[in-house]
Design a protein around this motif. Structure first.
Motif, PDB file in Angstrom:
ATOM      1  N   MET A   6       0.832  -1.219   0.000  1.00 15.01           N
ATOM      2  CA  MET A   6       0.000   0.000   0.000  1.00 15.01           C
ATOM      3  C   MET A   6       0.869   1.273   0.000  1.00 15.01           C
ATOM      4  N   ARG A   7       1.933   1.203  -0.797  1.00 10.86           N
ATOM      5  CA  ARG A   7       2.923   2.292  -0.786  1.00 10.86           C
ATOM      6  C   ARG A   7       2.295   3.663  -1.058  1.00 10.86           C
ATOM      7  N   ASP A   8       1.531   3.742  -2.140  1.00 12.12           N
ATOM      8  CA  ASP A   8       1.027   5.065  -2.526  1.00 12.12           C
ATOM      9  C   ASP A   8       0.014   5.595  -1.513  1.00 12.12           C
ATOM     10  N   GLN A   9      -0.741   4.669  -0.873  1.00 10.35           N
ATOM     11  CA  GLN A   9      -1.715   5.096   0.141  1.00 10.35           C
ATOM     12  C   GLN A   9      -0.990   5.652   1.373  1.00 10.35           C
ATOM     13  N   HIS A  10       0.098   5.005   1.759  1.00 11.07           N
ATOM     14  CA  HIS A  10       0.865   5.518   2.906  1.00 11.07           C
ATOM     15  C   HIS A  10       1.488   6.872   2.576  1.00 11.07           C
ATOM     16  N   LEU A  11       2.026   6.986   1.358  1.00 17.71           N
ATOM     17  CA  LEU A  11       2.657   8.264   0.991  1.00 17.71           C
ATOM     18  C   LEU A  11       1.609   9.373   0.938  1.00 17.71           C
ATOM     19  N   SER A  12       0.432   9.050   0.421  1.00 16.85           N
ATOM     20  CA  SER A  12      -0.622  10.082   0.376  1.00 16.85           C
ATOM     21  C   SER A  12      -1.005  10.511   1.784  1.00 16.85           C
ATOM     22  N   ARG A  13      -1.082   9.533   2.695  1.00 23.43           N
ATOM     23  CA  ARG A  13      -1.455   9.889   4.069  1.00 23.43           C
ATOM     24  C   ARG A  13      -0.379  10.764   4.701  1.00 23.43           C
ATOM     25  N   LEU A  14       0.887  10.482   4.403  1.00 21.41           N
ATOM     26  CA  LEU A  14       1.967  11.329   4.922  1.00 21.41           C
ATOM     27  C   LEU A  14       1.781  12.770   4.440  1.00 21.41           C
ATOM     28  N   PHE A  15       1.489  12.924   3.171  1.00 25.25           N
ATOM     29  CA  PHE A  15       1.325  14.284   2.636  1.00 25.25           C
ATOM     30  C   PHE A  15       0.075  14.956   3.207  1.00 25.25           C
ATOM     31  N   ARG A  16      -0.967  14.169   3.451  1.00 23.95           N
ATOM     32  CA  ARG A  16      -2.183  14.748   4.069  1.00 23.95           C
ATOM     33  C   ARG A  16      -1.891  15.199   5.497  1.00 23.95           C
ATOM     34  N   SER A  17      -1.144  14.369   6.243  1.00 22.80           N
ATOM     35  CA  SER A  17      -0.791  14.746   7.622  1.00 22.80           C
ATOM     36  C   SER A  17      -0.001  16.052   7.610  1.00 22.80           C
ATOM     37  N   ALA A  18       0.976  16.138   6.691  1.00 30.03           N
ATOM     38  CA  ALA A  18       1.819  17.336   6.622  1.00 30.03           C
ATOM     39  C   ALA A  18       0.970  18.561   6.283  1.00 30.03           C
ATOM     40  N   GLU A  19       0.098  18.385   5.317  1.00 30.42           N
ATOM     41  CA  GLU A  19      -0.744  19.516   4.896  1.00 30.42           C
ATOM     42  C   GLU A  19      -1.607  20.005   6.055  1.00 30.42           C
ATOM     43  N   ALA A  20      -2.085  19.044   6.859  1.00 30.19           N
ATOM     44  CA  ALA A  20      -2.967  19.402   7.976  1.00 30.19           C
ATOM     45  C   ALA A  20      -2.263  20.255   9.030  1.00 30.19           C
ATOM     46  N   ILE A  21      -0.928  20.175   9.082  1.00 30.54           N
ATOM     47  CA  ILE A  21      -0.214  21.026  10.046  1.00 30.54           C
ATOM     48  C   ILE A  21       0.542  22.150   9.323  1.00 30.54           C
ATOM     49  N   GLY A  22       0.229  22.355   8.056  1.00 33.16           N
ATOM     50  CA  GLY A  22       0.847  23.460   7.312  1.00 33.16           C
ATOM     51  C   GLY A  22       2.336  23.255   7.082  1.00 33.16           C
ATOM     52  N   LEU A  23       2.722  22.006   6.861  1.00 32.61           N
ATOM     53  CA  LEU A  23       4.137  21.672   6.653  1.00 32.61           C
ATOM     54  C   LEU A  23       4.292  21.206   5.204  1.00 32.61           C
ATOM     55  N   THR A  24       5.197  21.839   4.490  1.00 30.59           N
ATOM     56  CA  THR A  24       5.413  21.447   3.094  1.00 30.59           C
ATOM     57  C   THR A  24       6.589  20.480   3.036  1.00 30.59           C
ATOM     58  N   ILE A  25       6.317  19.266   2.591  1.00 34.41           N
ATOM     59  CA  ILE A  25       7.401  18.267   2.483  1.00 34.41           C
ATOM     60  C   ILE A  25       8.248  18.653   1.269  1.00 34.41           C
ATOM     61  N   PRO A  26       9.542  18.873   1.492  1.00 28.11           N
ATOM     62  CA  PRO A  26      10.340  19.432   0.389  1.00 28.11           C
ATOM     63  C   PRO A  26      10.630  18.443  -0.740  1.00 28.11           C
ATOM     64  N   ILE A  27      10.330  17.172  -0.532  1.00 25.84           N
ATOM     65  CA  ILE A  27      10.581  16.183  -1.591  1.00 25.84           C
ATOM     66  C   ILE A  27       9.240  15.803  -2.208  1.00 25.84           C
ATOM     67  N   PRO A  28       9.079  16.002  -3.513  1.00 24.68           N
ATOM     68  CA  PRO A  28       7.768  15.763  -4.122  1.00 24.68           C
ATOM     69  C   PRO A  28       7.313  14.308  -3.964  1.00 24.68           C
ATOM     70  N   LEU A  29       6.023  14.140  -3.908  1.00 22.62           N
ATOM     71  CA  LEU A  29       5.407  12.819  -3.714  1.00 22.62           C
ATOM     72  C   LEU A  29       5.968  11.791  -4.693  1.00 22.62           C
ATOM     73  N   LYS A  30       6.129  12.199  -5.944  1.00 20.44           N
ATOM     74  CA  LYS A  30       6.519  11.209  -6.959  1.00 20.44           C
ATOM     75  C   LYS A  30       7.967  10.714  -6.787  1.00 20.44           C
ATOM     76  N   GLU A  31       8.764  11.394  -5.977  1.00 19.20           N
ATOM     77  CA  GLU A  31      10.150  10.935  -5.790  1.00 19.20           C
ATOM     78  C   GLU A  31      10.295   9.916  -4.662  1.00 19.20           C
ATOM     79  N   TRP A  32       9.234   9.780  -3.862  1.00 20.45           N
ATOM     80  CA  TRP A  32       9.376   8.953  -2.662  1.00 20.45           C
ATOM     81  C   TRP A  32       9.519   7.462  -2.941  1.00 20.45           C
ATOM     82  N   ALA A  33       8.863   6.980  -3.984  1.00 25.57           N
ATOM     83  CA  ALA A  33       8.969   5.541  -4.266  1.00 25.57           C
ATOM     84  C   ALA A  33      10.424   5.179  -4.511  1.00 25.57           C
TER      85      ALA A  33
END
Ligand code: PLP
Length: 295
Positions: A43-70
């Motif tokens: 469930m790689r992409d689901q976990h990565l999406s949840r990470l980005f949602r968590s970050a967004e919810a606290i106003g934190l921009t993850i400096p590495i784009p989602l597509k690079e995480w895999a």
């Protein structure tokens, strides 16, 4: 051990962060735990999406784009010689607010700290899947969702740690946390299910619990097996009278529970529906990987 820190892989002795990191000072950050079965991340992409949602919810921009995480996850497994055919990987991504002067204002931290670790997965002892685990109902209550949304996988885990301490103190596997209305929510790192009269029940998200990825899969598999599922608001008593009970999360999958406090559940043995779901989970796993070779 190779660790990904900010934008490169470093050896673990070089993987150090500042004492001014707001993750350390204030627990200001988010994380995600993933696993692999051999080389394939579940469930790689689901976990990565949840990470980005968590970050967004606290106003934190993850400096590495989602597509690079895999690619980063797969490189971490390769560098550490895990995620091979014989060795499943435990993968953790942590993103904190970063280093900045003392003070709560996030703008004190110009750039987030990003850490990714990959190590061999250590599943719970195999006998627990045969005997079932024992849990207690903690006196520590789950955070009020309006105070801290359980959908934010925050690195501040004190609520869960206090409940875990209660379990450790009495030799239990884990604690179940009740919410502000004394309704069941979840355990410290897993979601909760139980069965009464052939109905699979799990606390509804609005009770204040993480929308676990394994929880979602179990609900889907139960539907496929034509096991009726109910998400509801349940007082602890309902659990003590349950025929079966189990916990779910990414690393332990489906863990039977055979004791709640002093009360045996289902005659003290893992139940039939629990076993069927476990078998189905193992059989269906293939469906929950990204297509082979996709990054
Ligand atoms: N609930 C809590 C509090 C958790 O920390 C976790 C896992 O980290 C879960 C439930 C289960 O979530 P998942 O199935 O996505 O691993």
């Amino acid at each position: 051990m190779w660790i990904y820190l900010n934008n490169r892989f470093v050896k673990d002795e070089e993987a150090v962060i500042s004492v001014f990191d707001h993750g350390f000072l204030y627990g200001d950050g988010v994380y995600e735990t993933l696993r692999s079965y051999g080389p394939r991340i579940f469930m790689r992409d689901q976990h990565l999406s949840r990470l980005f949602r968590s970050a967004e919810a606290i106003g934190l921009t993850i400096p590495i784009p989602l597509k690079e995480w895999a690619d980063i996850l797969h490189e971490a497994m390769a560098r550490n010689d895990i995620g091979t055919d014989r060795r499943d990987a435990y993968l953790r991504i942590t993103v904190s607010r970063g280093t900045g002067d003392i003070g709560l204002d996030p703008s004190l931290c110009p750039s987030p700290t990003v850490v990714m670790m990959a190590k061999p997965l250590v599943p719970p002892a195999s006998h627990l899947y045969e005997t079932g685990a024992s849990v207690i109902i903690a006196s520590t209550k789950r955070n009020l969702p309006s105070a801290l949304s359980p959908q934010i996988k925050a690195i501040n885990f004190l609520n869960n740690i206090l409940a875990k301490r209660e379990a450790i103190a009495v030799g239990a596997f884990d604690s179940i946390l009740l919410n502000w209305e004394e309704h069941l929510t979840e355990c410290t790192i897993s979601n909760l299910f139980f069965v009464t009269n052939g109905i699979l029940r799990t606390p509804a998200l609005e009770c204040g619990l993480l929308d676990g990825i394994t929880r979602g899969i179990v609900i889907q598999l139960a539907g496929e097996l034509q096991i009726p599922v109910e998400e509801g608001h349940y007082p602890a008593d309902q659990l003590r009278r349950a025929d079966e009970c189990f916990l779910t999360n990414t690393t332990m999958e489906i863990m039977p529970v055979t004791r709640v406090g002093h009360t045996p559940v289902g005659g003290g043995k893992p139940g039939r529906i629990t076993q069927r779901l476990r078998e189905q989970f193992i059989a269906a796993r293939e469906r929950f990987f990204e297509p082979a070779g996709s990054t």
